[in-house]
Design an enzyme around this catalytic site. Structure first.
Site, mmCIF file in Angstrom:
data_model
loop_
_atom_site.group_PDB
_atom_site.id
_atom_site.type_symbol
_atom_site.label_atom_id
_atom_site.label_comp_id
_atom_site.label_asym_id
_atom_site.label_seq_id
_atom_site.Cartn_x
_atom_site.Cartn_y
_atom_site.Cartn_z
ATOM 1 N N SER A 238 0.895 -1.244 -0.062
ATOM 2 C CA SER A 238 -0.115 -0.010 -0.193
ATOM 3 C C SER A 238 0.857 1.167 -0.077
ATOM 4 O O SER A 238 1.611 1.454 -0.708
ATOM 5 C CB SER A 238 -0.890 0.105 1.126
ATOM 6 O OG SER A 238 -1.946 1.102 1.184
ATOM 7 N N ASP A 342 -10.327 -2.624 -5.891
ATOM 8 C CA ASP A 342 -9.543 -1.490 -5.318
ATOM 9 C C ASP A 342 -9.515 -0.375 -6.320
ATOM 10 O O ASP A 342 -9.256 -0.343 -7.604
ATOM 11 C CB ASP A 342 -7.934 -2.129 -4.985
ATOM 12 C CG ASP A 342 -7.228 -0.987 -4.507
ATOM 13 O OD1 ASP A 342 -7.629 -0.046 -4.001
ATOM 14 O OD2 ASP A 342 -5.854 -1.381 -4.374
ATOM 15 N N HIS A 372 -8.233 -4.041 -1.502
ATOM 16 C CA HIS A 372 -7.089 -3.483 -1.057
ATOM 17 C C HIS A 372 -6.516 -4.187 0.157
ATOM 18 O O HIS A 372 -7.266 -4.633 1.062
ATOM 19 C CB HIS A 372 -7.206 -2.072 -0.948
ATOM 20 C CG HIS A 372 -5.925 -1.168 -0.689
ATOM 21 N ND1 HIS A 372 -5.083 -0.827 -1.836
ATOM 22 C CD2 HIS A 372 -5.306 -0.933 0.396
ATOM 23 C CE1 HIS A 372 -4.162 -0.242 -1.487
ATOM 24 N NE2 HIS A 372 -4.208 -0.192 -0.208
#
Length: 410
Positions: A238, A342, A372
């Site tokens: 991320s 996502d 995600h």
């Protein structure tokens, strides 16, 4: 589509996350009120203790180090079990009729130290000491939460260390809003230079013929004894992918600062990329599971100062016109992992496409029915998708870290 349980959990997750970000924003006050020391872990987040003994469950040992006295920057190092070869230790192989050696720690291999012993010659000692690739890992959390020692990150790094047979250095960078940009990015660079320093000190110790040389007392033994600085991979999760990409660019731009480290590849797992012009997925999936776009923009406001806040900031948009750094053609092989549900997926795909245009090996792994952080969030770690993702990453990574050559390929 994700199951009902995931959807319900996602609703509560987003409510709690937004409340947390709003609380941090309220506590932050001004943009320059944070101390330089910073924090690398939130008190309300669950952590896993380090374990310097090889675990019976996965055969991986871990330990924490605070590497910068002037900040909260820390690392957690993961070392997979080194299986010594009988001949390299001057021992004969066990016959089939003989019972196996006694084990400890609930069935794990007996711990015999990190350096070879009972060797017949210095050459045997050198061959017995395994040199493992080094994976530098940056956790996720929107720059404001998460840590290198969180329970989820600990489990993920153990999985990577075991599957890749590599030393994993998880970076506990400083969090926002206490330490805004570029603190986390600078911490990533500082850790890579610290690893390079350990490798250089280890070589100095060898030159001294086994006698400690000046500064050798600061050598980290796991990295010095087992790490191979010429096979280094950066892996970001991320927002950690943004940090990994930045550090990779720095290593490409000025490799002499990181000598003898050689970044041979990077892995960007659902990178936290964004931009001022919305992509198709940013419009269609703006309110997607766990991390909706409006909440993530709030995280960016906590990370970037009010003066420099922009969705096209080089930290946020790797394809921004003013991103600077080396040309894309100089970047190392880059694996990108994306999730079907996502909203950040399109920009990650676009970055990968730009790398491929200049002949960089930059495949994209797209996982169906995923969200995600599907491979790193605590609630998903035991799912088949999370396990498959880690295995796929290991297969691709071994193209560049295996000493036997590129026997793995997509």
């Amino acid at each position: 589509m994700p199951g009902v349980g995931v959807k319900i959990y996602s609703v509560f997750f987003k409510l709690l996350l937004r409340h947390k970000l709003q609380s941090l924003a309220a506590a932050a006050g001004g943009e320059d009120d944070a101390a330089a020391f910073g924090v690398s872990c939130r008190a309300d987040e669950a952590t896993a203790p380090s374990n310097p003994a090889f675990s019976a469950a996965d055969g991986v040992a871990s330990k924490d180090l605070h590497i910068d006295p002037n900040s909260s920057l820390s690392v957690r190092i993961f070392l997979p079990t080194p299986p010594p070869h009988p001949h390299s230790l001057g021992l004969r192989p066990r016959r089939a009729s003989e019972p196996p050696p006694a084990t400890t720690n609930g069935g794990s291999a007996p711990y015999r130290g990190y350096l070879p012993h009972a060797v017949s010659s210095p050459r045997a000692a050198a061959s017995a000491r395994r040199r493992l690739p080094i994976v530098v890992q940056f956790h996720g959390g929107g720059f404001v939460s998460g840590s290198s020692s969180s329970a989820a990150n600990d489990a993920f790094c153990r999985r990577v260390a075991k599957l890749c047979d590599a030393i994993v250095v998880a970076v506990g960078y400083r969090l926002a809003p206490e330490s805004r940009y570029p603190a986390a990015f600078d911490d990533g660079v500082r850790v890579l230079r610290w690893i390079a320093k350990q490798a250089n000190l280890a070589m100095m110790s060898k030159v001294g013929g086994g006698v400690d040389t000046f500064g050798a007392s600061t050598v980290e033994p796991w990295i010095a004894a087992h790490g191979d600085p010429a096979r280094c991979v950066l892996l970001g999760v991320s927002c950690g992918a943004n940090i990994a990409n930045f550090v990779t660019r720095k290593a490409v731009e000025d490799g002499k600062l990181f000598d003898p480290i050689k970044v041979v590849a990077q892995v960007l797992m659902y990178p936290f990329f964004i931009g001022s012009v919305p992509t198709h997925s940013e419009i269609r999936l703006a309110n997607s599971y766990f991390y909706d776009k409006s909440t993530c923009i709030l995280a960016w406001r906590l990370f970037l100062s009010e003066k420099e806040f922009s969705l096209d900031h080089p930290a946020a948009n790797p394809l921004a016109p003013d991103r600077g750094g080396p040309p894309l053609k100089c970047m190392p092989p880059t694996l990108t992992v994306i999730a079907e549900h996502d909203w950040m997926r399109d920009r990650a795909i676009a970055y990968s496409e730009e790398l491929r245009k200049v002949n960089v090996d930059a495949p994209v792994l797209d996982y169906k029915d995923t969200v995600h952080e599907f491979a790193t969030l605590d609630v998903f770690l035991k799912t088949p998708q999370a396990q498959a993702c880690a295995e796929d990453i290991a297969i691709w990574m071994k193209k560049y870290i295996s000493l036997r050559g590129h026997e793995f390929s997509y």
